[in-house]
Scaffold this active site. Structure first.
Site, PDB file in Angstrom:
ATOM      1  CB  THR A  15      45.757  35.495  45.477  1.00 15.23           C
ATOM      2  OG1 THR A  15      46.176  34.147  45.757  1.00 15.23           O
ATOM      3  CG2 THR A  15      45.633  35.625  43.965  1.00 15.23           C
ATOM      4  CE1 TYR A  26      40.594  34.634  44.120  1.00 14.04           C
ATOM      5  CE2 TYR A  26      42.529  33.267  44.510  1.00 14.04           C
ATOM      6  CZ  TYR A  26      41.699  34.314  44.886  1.00 14.04           C
ATOM      7  OH  TYR A  26      41.995  35.048  46.003  1.00 14.04           O
TER       8      TYR A  26
END
Length: 324
Positions: free
Chosen positions: A117, A141
């Site tokens: 990401t 995350y």
């Protein structure tokens, strides 16, 4: 190629599985269906319902098949949930991934494409992000993804494995044939929320913060259509199969749109206003996140097919109409 694909019952995994199959490759999907939906798995794919950390089952799959590459999509993806429950994200995204990947390495599956990401970059200045920029992830995350990146780098130095890490920016839109798209419940994905409000599945859009140092005060993001992202995976897989190499690429268009601009574009498509309100900033939200994608474009001579905000929104809206 024979591809082992984790998370194939999810949004990006199912779209990439379709792309691989349409290009003549075979796909075996591993998914526990904790967050995925079985109906998104292409019927032509082999499907194994199991957790990536179920070492016994994964070993059996790897002993029965000879795969060229593993694409690892499986994982939890909600930033706000990760802030509330960091241990859950560290266990599911990092610890389980290590168990799964070690299992692959032990069974001589040593070429990995990993879904990472842009969140690994953290809060940076208003410049387009390069793969060489320092990583400063600011939520659990993103930290869990960064730790898997580190694990792959370390493994490549000690275990003769080869990886490609793909850092996704904001993935949006849906398959043009409406076979797969984003199905998450209670999603905070901006474009899904806008579609839900447009179809009266949700009452209003809450814009988290309008006091950022951007043109309209709302955060700016790089929205990449999911089919272009799938195409990037296909390019990488074909290159990785024939080359022993390690690499990291940004997956974005290099163009940013503010939250306000995305909402305005949908209102133009609908020819009506959507109900919206301003709320407080989300904790650790980033004002500007846009890719420098020159490295991927140069390496693969790649040009996106769906780099059009209106098309991205229309494809997402058509998918949202289809799902209950």
């Amino acid at each position: 190629m024979k591809i082992l694909l984790t998370g194939g019952a999810g949004y990006i995994g199912s779209n990439t599985a379709l792309s691989l199959l349409e290009n003549g490759h075979s796909v075996s999907v591993v998914d526990s269906l904790v967050t995925g939906t079985k109906k998104l798995i292409p019927p032509q794919a082999d499907y194994y319902k199991c957790d990536i950390a179920d070492v016994k089952s994964i070993n059996e799959i790897l002993k029965k098949n000879v795969f060229d590459i593993v694409m690892h999509f499986a994982g939890l993806t909600k930033v706000d949930e990760s802030v509330k429950n960091p241990e859950k994200y560290m266990f599911n995204n990092y610890e389980k991934s290590k168990m799964f990947l070690n299992c692959c390495f032990e069974n001589n599956l040593k070429k990995i494409i990993f879904s990472s990401t842009a969140g690994v970059y953290g809060d940076v200045s208003s410049k387009n992000l390069k793969e060489t920029d320092n990583l400063k992830p600011i939520n659990p995350y993103a930290i869990s993804k960064s730790k898997i990146e580190d694990f792959l780098v370390e493994s490549s130095q000690t275990k003769n494995i080869y990886y490609t890490i793909l850092r996704y920016f904001n993935v949006a839109g849906a398959d043009k044939k409406n076979r797969t798209g984003l199905i998450a419940q209670n999603s905070n994905n901006l474009i899904k929320v806008i579609c839900e409000v447009a179809l009266e599945k949700r009452e209003k859009i809450t814009i988290n913060g309008n006091d950022y140092k951007t043109k309209d005060g709302t955060p700016i993001r790089d929205f990449i259509h999911v089919e272009d992202l799938s195409d990037m995976h296909l390019n990488v897989a074909e290159k990785l199969k024939n080359n022993n190499q390690t690499s990291i690429y940004n997956c974005g268009y290099g163009t940013g749109y503010s939250v306000g601009e995305v909402i305005n574009e949908m209102e133009k498509i609908l020819k009506r206003n959507l109900k919206k309100e301003y709320g407080p900033r989300r904790k650790n939200d980033i004002p500007y996140s846009v890719a420098d994608n020159k490295k991927f474009q140069k390496k693969f001579n790649w040009m996106p097919k769906y780099n059009d905000l209106s098309y991205i929104l229309k494809s997402a809206l058509e998918w949202e109409k289809k799902i209950k």
